[in-house]
Design a protein around this motif. Structure first.
Motif, PDB file in Angstrom:
ATOM      1  N   ILE A  67      -3.507  10.044   4.166  1.00 47.61           N
ATOM      2  CA  ILE A  67      -3.188   9.421   5.318  1.00 47.61           C
ATOM      3  C   ILE A  67      -1.889   8.167   4.802  1.00 47.61           C
ATOM      4  CG2 ILE A  67      -2.811   8.088   7.474  1.00 47.61           C
ATOM      5  CD1 ILE A  67      -5.938   8.457   8.496  1.00 47.61           C
ATOM      6  N   VAL A  68      -0.636   7.947   5.370  1.00 47.88           N
ATOM      7  CA  VAL A  68       0.609   7.696   5.256  1.00 47.88           C
ATOM      8  C   VAL A  68       1.275   6.720   6.574  1.00 47.88           C
ATOM      9  CG1 VAL A  68       2.990   7.323   4.559  1.00 47.88           C
ATOM     10  CG2 VAL A  68       1.420   9.649   3.459  1.00 47.88           C
ATOM     11  N   THR A  69       1.131   5.909   6.390  1.00 49.21           N
ATOM     12  CA  THR A  69       1.247   4.094   7.597  1.00 49.21           C
ATOM     13  C   THR A  69       2.373   3.367   6.776  1.00 49.21           C
ATOM     14  OG1 THR A  69       0.267   3.499   9.218  1.00 49.21           O
ATOM     15  CG2 THR A  69      -0.661   2.935   7.053  1.00 49.21           C
ATOM     16  N   THR A  70       2.457   2.412   7.683  1.00 48.68           N
ATOM     17  CA  THR A  70       3.473   0.932   7.590  1.00 48.68           C
ATOM     18  C   THR A  70       2.704   0.032   7.781  1.00 48.68           C
ATOM     19  OG1 THR A  70       5.740   0.234   7.623  1.00 48.68           O
ATOM     20  CG2 THR A  70       4.414   1.896   9.479  1.00 48.68           C
ATOM     21  N   ASN A  71       3.037  -0.990   6.970  1.00 50.10           N
ATOM     22  CA  ASN A  71       2.791  -2.472   8.020  1.00 50.10           C
ATOM     23  C   ASN A  71       3.626  -3.324   8.229  1.00 50.10           C
ATOM     24  OD1 ASN A  71       4.659  -2.905   5.195  1.00 50.10           O
ATOM     25  ND2 ASN A  71       3.194  -3.743   3.853  1.00 50.10           N
ATOM     26  N   SER A  72       4.806  -2.697   8.797  1.00 48.51           N
ATOM     27  CA  SER A  72       5.963  -3.241   9.804  1.00 48.51           C
ATOM     28  C   SER A  72       5.597  -3.526  11.117  1.00 48.51           C
ATOM     29  CB  SER A  72       6.822  -2.405   9.899  1.00 48.51           C
ATOM     30  OG  SER A  72       7.726  -2.448   8.185  1.00 48.51           O
ATOM     31  N   TYR A  73       4.733  -2.205  11.292  1.00 50.56           N
ATOM     32  CA  TYR A  73       4.023  -2.421  12.616  1.00 50.56           C
ATOM     33  C   TYR A  73       2.993  -2.438  13.087  1.00 50.56           C
ATOM     34  CZ  TYR A  73       9.369  -1.462  13.461  1.00 50.56           C
ATOM     35  OH  TYR A  73      10.246  -1.187  13.943  1.00 50.56           O
ATOM     36  N   PRO A  74       1.982  -3.614  13.490  1.00 50.75           N
ATOM     37  CA  PRO A  74       0.461  -3.609  12.874  1.00 50.75           C
ATOM     38  C   PRO A  74      -0.513  -2.564  13.255  1.00 50.75           C
ATOM     39  CG  PRO A  74       2.183  -5.438  13.516  1.00 50.75           C
ATOM     40  CD  PRO A  74       2.648  -4.887  13.756  1.00 50.75           C
ATOM     41  N   GLU A  75      -0.008  -1.679  14.954  1.00 48.28           N
ATOM     42  CA  GLU A  75      -1.005  -1.142  15.322  1.00 48.28           C
ATOM     43  C   GLU A  75      -0.618   0.663  14.768  1.00 48.28           C
ATOM     44  OE1 GLU A  75       2.013  -2.629  16.002  1.00 48.28           O
ATOM     45  OE2 GLU A  75       1.842  -3.074  18.445  1.00 48.28           O
ATOM     46  N   PHE A  76       0.057   0.559  13.236  1.00 44.65           N
ATOM     47  CA  PHE A  76      -0.293   2.345  12.641  1.00 44.65           C
ATOM     48  C   PHE A  76      -0.832   1.422  11.526  1.00 44.65           C
ATOM     49  CE2 PHE A  76       5.097   3.124  13.046  1.00 44.65           C
ATOM     50  CZ  PHE A  76       5.104   2.600  14.306  1.00 44.65           C
ATOM     51  N   GLY A  77      -1.032   0.839  10.988  1.00 49.65           N
ATOM     52  CA  GLY A  77      -2.405   0.681  10.126  1.00 49.65           C
ATOM     53  C   GLY A  77      -3.508  -0.396  10.549  1.00 49.65           C
ATOM     54  N   LYS A  78      -3.493  -0.269  11.544  1.00 44.63           N
ATOM     55  CA  LYS A  78      -4.979  -0.408  12.368  1.00 44.63           C
ATOM     56  C   LYS A  78      -5.979   0.629  12.930  1.00 44.63           C
ATOM     57  CE  LYS A  78      -4.408  -4.872  14.450  1.00 44.63           C
ATOM     58  NZ  LYS A  78      -3.907  -5.866  16.106  1.00 44.63           N
ATOM     59  N   TRP A  79      -4.632   2.347  13.416  1.00 38.09           N
ATOM     60  CA  TRP A  79      -4.324   3.241  14.102  1.00 38.09           C
ATOM     61  C   TRP A  79      -5.227   4.360  12.216  1.00 38.09           C
ATOM     62  CZ3 TRP A  79       0.678   4.454  16.612  1.00 38.09           C
ATOM     63  CH2 TRP A  79       0.480   3.613  17.670  1.00 38.09           C
TER      64      TRP A  79
ATOM     65  N   ASP B 103      -2.126   5.113   2.232  1.00 37.01           N
ATOM     66  CA  ASP B 103      -0.885   4.385   1.795  1.00 37.01           C
ATOM     67  C   ASP B 103      -0.121   3.878   2.464  1.00 37.01           C
ATOM     68  OD1 ASP B 103      -1.309   5.154  -0.826  1.00 37.01           O
ATOM     69  OD2 ASP B 103      -0.496   6.895  -0.541  1.00 37.01           O
ATOM     70  N   THR B 104      -0.096   2.567   2.488  1.00 35.33           N
ATOM     71  CA  THR B 104       0.604   1.843   3.359  1.00 35.33           C
ATOM     72  C   THR B 104       1.706   1.090   2.881  1.00 35.33           C
ATOM     73  OG1 THR B 104      -1.426   0.804   4.019  1.00 35.33           O
ATOM     74  CG2 THR B 104       0.494  -0.511   4.703  1.00 35.33           C
ATOM     75  N   PHE B 105       3.003   1.255   3.528  1.00 42.57           N
ATOM     76  CA  PHE B 105       4.176   0.960   2.924  1.00 42.57           C
ATOM     77  C   PHE B 105       5.257   0.231   4.209  1.00 42.57           C
ATOM     78  CE2 PHE B 105       3.793   4.886   1.012  1.00 42.57           C
ATOM     79  CZ  PHE B 105       3.618   4.717  -0.164  1.00 42.57           C
ATOM     80  N   ASP B 106       6.189  -0.582   4.027  1.00 36.39           N
ATOM     81  CA  ASP B 106       7.153  -0.950   5.022  1.00 36.39           C
ATOM     82  C   ASP B 106       7.581   0.275   5.527  1.00 36.39           C
ATOM     83  OD1 ASP B 106      10.377   0.171   3.630  1.00 36.39           O
ATOM     84  OD2 ASP B 106       9.144  -1.021   2.338  1.00 36.39           O
ATOM     85  N   PHE B 107       8.351   0.429   6.435  1.00 36.51           N
ATOM     86  CA  PHE B 107       8.817   1.456   7.511  1.00 36.51           C
ATOM     87  C   PHE B 107       9.949   1.890   6.592  1.00 36.51           C
ATOM     88  CE2 PHE B 107      11.552   3.225  11.044  1.00 36.51           C
ATOM     89  CZ  PHE B 107      10.703   4.121  11.444  1.00 36.51           C
ATOM     90  N   ALA B 108      10.910   1.803   6.041  1.00 45.25           N
ATOM     91  CA  ALA B 108      11.711   2.934   5.206  1.00 45.25           C
ATOM     92  C   ALA B 108      10.982   3.512   4.746  1.00 45.25           C
ATOM     93  CB  ALA B 108      13.159   1.905   5.153  1.00 45.25           C
ATOM     94  N   THR B 109      10.165   2.901   3.528  1.00 46.91           N
ATOM     95  CA  THR B 109       9.703   3.601   2.021  1.00 46.91           C
ATOM     96  C   THR B 109       8.562   4.351   3.192  1.00 46.91           C
ATOM     97  OG1 THR B 109       9.436   1.585   0.700  1.00 46.91           O
ATOM     98  CG2 THR B 109       8.343   3.059   0.000  1.00 46.91           C
ATOM     99  N   MET B 110       7.771   4.355   3.808  1.00 43.32           N
ATOM    100  CA  MET B 110       7.337   5.568   4.468  1.00 43.32           C
ATOM    101  C   MET B 110       7.474   6.574   4.801  1.00 43.32           C
ATOM    102  SD  MET B 110       4.693   5.288   8.262  1.00 43.32           S
ATOM    103  CE  MET B 110       6.402   5.277   9.420  1.00 43.32           C
ATOM    104  N   LEU B 111       9.260   6.557   5.898  1.00 40.14           N
ATOM    105  CA  LEU B 111       9.631   7.800   6.331  1.00 40.14           C
ATOM    106  C   LEU B 111       9.882   8.379   4.708  1.00 40.14           C
ATOM    107  CD1 LEU B 111      12.391   5.614   8.950  1.00 40.14           C
ATOM    108  CD2 LEU B 111      10.064   8.021   8.961  1.00 40.14           C
ATOM    109  N   GLY B 112      10.399   7.495   3.756  1.00 38.84           N
ATOM    110  CA  GLY B 112      11.111   8.360   2.741  1.00 38.84           C
ATOM    111  C   GLY B 112       9.832   8.904   1.653  1.00 38.84           C
ATOM    112  N   THR B 113       8.666   8.172   1.730  1.00 40.58           N
ATOM    113  CA  THR B 113       7.456   8.880   1.060  1.00 40.58           C
ATOM    114  C   THR B 113       6.778  10.071   1.750  1.00 40.58           C
ATOM    115  OG1 THR B 113       6.592   6.684   0.830  1.00 40.58           O
ATOM    116  CG2 THR B 113       5.308   8.890   0.761  1.00 40.58           C
ATOM    117  N   LEU B 114       7.331  10.476   3.505  1.00 39.77           N
ATOM    118  CA  LEU B 114       7.322  11.489   4.174  1.00 39.77           C
ATOM    119  C   LEU B 114       7.767  12.922   3.291  1.00 39.77           C
ATOM    120  CD1 LEU B 114       6.283  10.020   7.667  1.00 39.77           C
ATOM    121  CD2 LEU B 114       4.355  10.985   6.018  1.00 39.77           C
ATOM    122  N   THR B 115       9.546  12.035   2.889  1.00 40.22           N
ATOM    123  CA  THR B 115       9.954  13.775   3.049  1.00 40.22           C
ATOM    124  C   THR B 115      10.295  13.227   1.696  1.00 40.22           C
ATOM    125  OG1 THR B 115      12.080  11.986   2.938  1.00 40.22           O
ATOM    126  CG2 THR B 115      11.506  12.769   5.263  1.00 40.22           C
TER     127      THR B 115
END
Length: 525
Positions: free
Chosen positions: A378-390, A408-420
């Motif tokens: 699972i890849v998520t972000t800590n920029s929006y708390p809900e995402f990590g909780k889900w 794996d938890t990243f800031d939002f921009a890094t998360m998008l880069g990781t997914l792509t």
């Protein structure tokens, strides 16, 4: 993979609520005569990283950008596209030719006049680099400027939602001279110049960004349109956006007056609503909260049985109760559009949304070759708390049937880069999308193919059918088909719709439902 159109495909994590509604007219009337001057301090969860709304249409970028840039059309408080930079327009009887006359006297924030060439350059860039523009492009024959005040769009075939799409994210109008030779990362802050009521004053990356009133702004006259449309009055001298990533710091700053406005997580709603020193303002529209399984080869969810199992495994009411805060803010629906978005809201697929059968989920996962001891990434972000909780709640559900989980938890921009960066190297991600968008080509639930490999000929055919509609009734019937197909394919698994809210100082007046957009707002003495 080109990240630029992908980011545009994430419109609500990307253009989240960028074009949402407002009702400033009645609010302003109740708040008395406006006061000119002062600085409004606004807490935001992350640095915008770019003010180029095509290259990086993230939530904060979009909401700051809406103060700076404008489009040919903007959306009013009833989700209707209204002219903004357009004065008048005509459509040919065969619906293949649109002619737009631009408003006269509009200037960019460097003093240069708005011309049709600027519009053409901006829309051609949208066609090339924004996911919605890419989806619209096959229907466009040419976008031209017959004269400096006129823009012409000629179509190859009629396109029912074209005006709505011109009011959507990515169609902001920039100066043509600033759009030549841009890298995929877009323009720098020196070219962040629009026609809106506020312009960039300063930017301390990662700390704060300050906008100041553009004295040369030319407003429309319509005071009652609301939303992103109509009259825009820059009463505030400046608006300072402070980057506050920690929720405790966000709440403490609100309560001590460090910032005047914030949009906290939903689980803070009841606490803030009970504070007599704050105003808690519910907002229309909202988020589609989603779990996204990866269809790409290499992912465990490339097998449709695994996606069906994930939907059966997730106890959506329990997840919503654990992360959604007040029941005032959570709507138990599998729709990709908010109930406020009447033209696009559908109950199709509701039977699939409400399914919950962990035992059957375990059987289907085994059939897909996913058995006890397997690890789900699972890849998520800590920029929006809900995402990590889900993500943690999904981990718990998978653990109960014997599966391991790596988060794996990243800031939002890094998360998008990781997914792509590694299309098959992840299994699940968590996001939310803007649920007030008015065209399927704008809706991430229907355009995620570049992220998770969920494109299909059937989906393409339904999108074409929608575009060929001639009446609202025909369009709505196709919306139902599209949503039913989404629940059949499970390109996303919707958890719920969330209404958003703002918490702010009682001194903030004239503030409607503009999220973090503050024209027509002022600070009382």
């Amino acid at each position: 993979m080109n990240r630029t159109p992908l980011l545009a495909a994430l419109a609500a994590a990307a253009t989240l609520l960028a074009g949402c509604m407002g009702g400033a007219g009645t609010t302003a009337a109740a708040d008395g005569p406006p006061v000119r001057g002062g600085n409004l301090t606004v807490a935001v969860p992350t640095d915008p990283q770019s003010l180029d709304m095509v290259a990086n249409p993230g939530q904060v970028t979009a909401q700051i950008g809406n103060m700076m840039y404008e489009k040919l059309f903007e959306v009013d408080q009833h989700f209707v596209a209204r002219p903004m930079l357009v004065d008048t327009f005509t459509t040919s009887p065969d619906r293949l030719a649109y002619t737009f006359k631009l408003r006269q006297g509009v200037t960019f924030q460097d003093g240069n006049p708005l011309t049709a060439n600027d519009v053409v350059a901006s829309l051609q860039r949208w066609q090339k680099s924004h996911r919605t523009g890419q989806l619209v492009t096959p229907d466009i024959d040419a976008i031209t400027a017959p004269d400096p005040a006129t823009v012409s769009i000629k179509l190859k075939r009629p396109r029912y939602p074209l005006i709505d799409e011109l009011a959507g994210a990515g169609t902001e109008i920039y100066e043509a001279k600033n759009l030549t030779g841009l890298p995929a990362t877009g323009f720098g802050q020196d070219k962040a110049i629009g026609t809106g009521p506020y312009k960039l004053k300063s930017w301390d990356i990662g700390q704060q960004l300050v906008l100041e009133r553009y004295a040369g702004y030319k407003s429309r006259s319509e005071e009652d349109w609301g939303g992103q449309a109509g009259a825009k009055h820059a009463y505030l001298d400046t608006v300072t956006y402070k980057v506050v990533g920690d929720q405790d710091a966000l709440i403490n700053g609100l309560q001590t007056g460090q910032w005047d406005h914030a949009m906290p997580a939903n689980d803070q709603y009841e606490q803030l609503k009970a504070n007599p020193n704050l105003v808690v303002h519910n907002l229309p529209g909202g988020n589609e909260n989603v779990v996204i399984p990866n269809f790409n080869p290499g992912s465990k969810f490339a097998d449709p049985r695994a996606r069906q199992a994930l939907n059966l495994l997730l106890d959506k009411p329990a997840i919503n109760a654990a992360t959604g805060g007040s029941k005032d803010l959570t709507i138990e629906t599998g729709a990709f559009a908010s109930p406020d978005n009447k033209a696009s809201y559908s109950t199709a697929g509701d039977d699939v949304y409400r399914q919950h059968d962990p035992a059957r989920a375990k059987e289907l996962l085994a059939q897909a070759g996913i058995t006890a001891g397997a690890t789900i990434h699972i890849v998520t972000t800590n920029s929006y708390p809900e995402f990590g909780k889900w993500a943690v709640l999904i981990q718990d559900a998978l653990g109960k049937i014997g599966l391991q989980t790596k988060i794996d938890t990243f800031d939002f921009a890094t998360m998008l880069g990781t997914l792509t960066k590694d299309p098959g190297g992840w299994d699940i991600t968590t996001l939310f999308f803007d649920s007030s968008l008015t065209s399927p080509a704008q809706m991430p639930a229907l355009t995620l193919g570049t992220l998770n490999g969920s494109t299909s000929p059937e989906l393409d055919g339904l999108m074409t059918e929608f575009n060929a509609s001639t009446t609202p009734e025909q369009a709505k019937a196709v919306i139902d088909k599209l949503q039913a197909f989404t629940w059949k394919q499970l390109s996303v698994i919707t958890l719920s719709q969330s209404r958003l809210y703002a918490a702010y100082t009682p001194r903030l007046k004239g503030y409607g439902d503009f999220y973090r957009v503050f024209w027509n707002s002022w600070l009382a003495a």
